[in-house]
Design an enzyme around this catalytic site. Structure first.
Site, PDB file in Angstrom:
ATOM      1  N   PHE A 156       0.863  -1.183   0.000  1.00 53.13           N
ATOM      2  CA  PHE A 156       0.000   0.000   0.000  1.00 53.13           C
ATOM      3  C   PHE A 156       0.894   1.225   0.000  1.00 53.13           C
ATOM      4  O   PHE A 156       1.727   1.402   0.890  1.00 53.13           O
ATOM      5  CB  PHE A 156      -0.925   0.035   1.211  1.00 53.13           C
ATOM      6  N   ASP A 247       9.252   2.631   1.577  1.00 54.11           N
ATOM      7  CA  ASP A 247       8.061   3.359   2.020  1.00 54.11           C
ATOM      8  C   ASP A 247       7.973   3.215   3.533  1.00 54.11           C
ATOM      9  O   ASP A 247       7.587   2.173   4.053  1.00 54.11           O
ATOM     10  CB  ASP A 247       6.822   2.781   1.329  1.00 54.11           C
ATOM     11  N   LYS A 276       2.959   9.705   8.361  1.00 50.60           N
ATOM     12  CA  LYS A 276       2.031   9.522   9.468  1.00 50.60           C
ATOM     13  C   LYS A 276       2.523  10.026  10.835  1.00 50.60           C
ATOM     14  O   LYS A 276       1.973  10.956  11.406  1.00 50.60           O
ATOM     15  CB  LYS A 276       1.666   8.041   9.582  1.00 50.60           C
TER      16      LYS A 276
END
Length: 427
Positions: A156, A247, A276
């Site tokens: 993702f 990532d 995040k």
């Protein structure tokens, strides 16, 4: 009293009118697009690892904004940094030098393998920046006319067109074609498949220019990378000139018990992304790279909100608090405690649970395929008893509490989960 203090002390201004509160779900749904399947609670306030909804019910928060609220809720360091900065300067264009941005970039560089940093507003933007940098590098340095970026199945990487194309999960891509060309997919942790894909794609003007991969797959089921796989992956990139992009949107900023997830794998990427947890819930994203692959020039890429003084000041406060409160050590210790408790629960229900895995405070509990139980059912039942956890696919429970979580909070979460299973899913 200053104008700011007057506003903060004016309860008539601070309180949201009842008619506009999101706990009026029909009112909310009438105006907000239904891009989320929302649970029927509305969160009003938080403190530490706890949240309260608009009905006054308390929850132990093991979602943390999906691995985002690094310091939990209303942490004094974040409150102080946000207050100081908003009173002075919250936004200015990147036409000008922004001291807080430079300080945050140095903080990242000093604690990573990177030399340079680009700031944006989200993880998807950070991955977009990495994709663009990799493509320009492939064209200008590797002399590849049609570069391909390899990504892993069940990955993702975001919701923009390029990042959902990079996200090798058809459920996120359905009805959004035509997708962006230049991506190919391989199984995660399968080095033979990756080597075969590089060979298959190497034809004429088309070659692999970069590999974009998560050190631990979050949305793909909390699946850690294999050490041998990543060591071989790094060697392949060194031998071919292919860029390795990690990532770190979900795994970065201490989430795994180290600053960056790649540190668990004994390798250094050429590029990595973060978002995040970087500012503990204030929107920010970052793409960091080694100087050797920094081929961006003025005008190649930009972000209006990226690296503004407010977000950077809060992010610096988050980073300084991680160090001052030794939260990397806490993440490792509490993560081990959590996995021990979860494994004990799983061992008592071998017909229901098949694995417990993770690093630091990003942990997953996998439900057997044959078990008549889904992750969302457990999430809902836990919510009713005051524990917030998240699904990571239909058969994995995800636990990502703030890095400030205590031993008592870990035990309480495990106790609630046990109560949920005992009450709803008899052994």
């Amino acid at each position: 009293m200053s104008p700011t203090e007057a506003i903060l002390n004016n309860s008539a201004v601070a309180d949201t009118p009842a008619a506009a509160r999101p706990d009026d779900f029909a009112h909310f749904d009438n105006y907000v697009m239904t891009t989320y399947g929302r649970f029927p609670i509305a969160i009003e306030r938080g403190e530490g690892c706890r949240l309260w909804d608009t009905e006054g019910r308390e929850y132990l928060d093991f979602v943390a904004g999906i691995a985002t609220c690094t310091l939990g809720h209303a942490h004094p360091a974040m409150v102080a940094a946000a207050t100081r900065q908003i009173q002075k300067l919250h936004h200015v264009s990147n036409f000008y030098y922004i001291p807080q941005q430079g300080d945050l970039a140095q903080w990242i560089v000093d604690r990573s393998c990177a030399d340079r940093v680009f700031f944006c507003s989200s993880g998807a933007e950070a991955n977009e920046a990495a994709i663009k940098l990799a493509r320009k590098y492939a064209h200008t340095v590797l002399d590849i006319k049609y570069p391909t970026i390899l990504t892993a199945q069940k990955s993702f990487h975001g919701r923009t067109l390029a990042t959902i194309t990079a996200t090798a999960q058809p459920k996120y891509q359905e009805n959004f074609d035509p997708l962006v060309p230049g991506f190919a997919y391989v199984p995660y942790n399968d080095i033979t498949a990756l080597e075969d894909a590089i060979g298959d794609i190497d034809e004429g003007d088309r070659r692999v220019g970069a590999i974009l991969i998560e050190p631990l797959q979050g949305e793909g089921g909390v699946r850690p990378g294999d050490l041998d796989y990543f060591l071989r992956l790094r060697k392949i990139c060194d031998e071919t000139g292919i860029l390795l992009i990690c990532d770190e949107v979900q795994t970065g900023v201490g989430r795994t018990g180290k600053y960056w997830g790649y540190e668990n794998l004994g390798i250094e990427p050429d590029i990595f992304t973060s978002a995040k947890g970087l500012a503990g819930g204030i929107p920010i994203g970052a793409m960091a790279c080694k100087r050797s692959c920094d081929v961006f020039e003025p005008g190649n890429h930009a972000s209006t909100f990226g690296g503004n003084p407010f977000a950077c000041a809060v992010a610096l406060a988050v980073g300084q608090t991680i160090e001052r409160e030794d939260l990397l050590t806490n993440a490792r210790a509490r993560g081990e405690q959590l996995r021990t408790r979860l494994r004990a629960i799983a061992q008592q229900r071998p017909d229901v649970f098949v694995d417990v895995r993770g690093w630091g405070l990003i942990d997953g509990m996998e439900i057997a395929e044959e078990a008549e139980l889904t992750s969302i059912e457990v999430v809902k039942a836990a919510m009713e008893r005051g524990l917030l956890i998240a699904p990571a696919g239909p058969k994995v429970l995800r636990f990502v509490p703030p890095l400030t979580v205590s031993a008592e909070d870990i035990d309480r979460a495990a106790d609630i989960l046990t109560e949920v299973l005992d009450a709803n899913y008899a052994r």
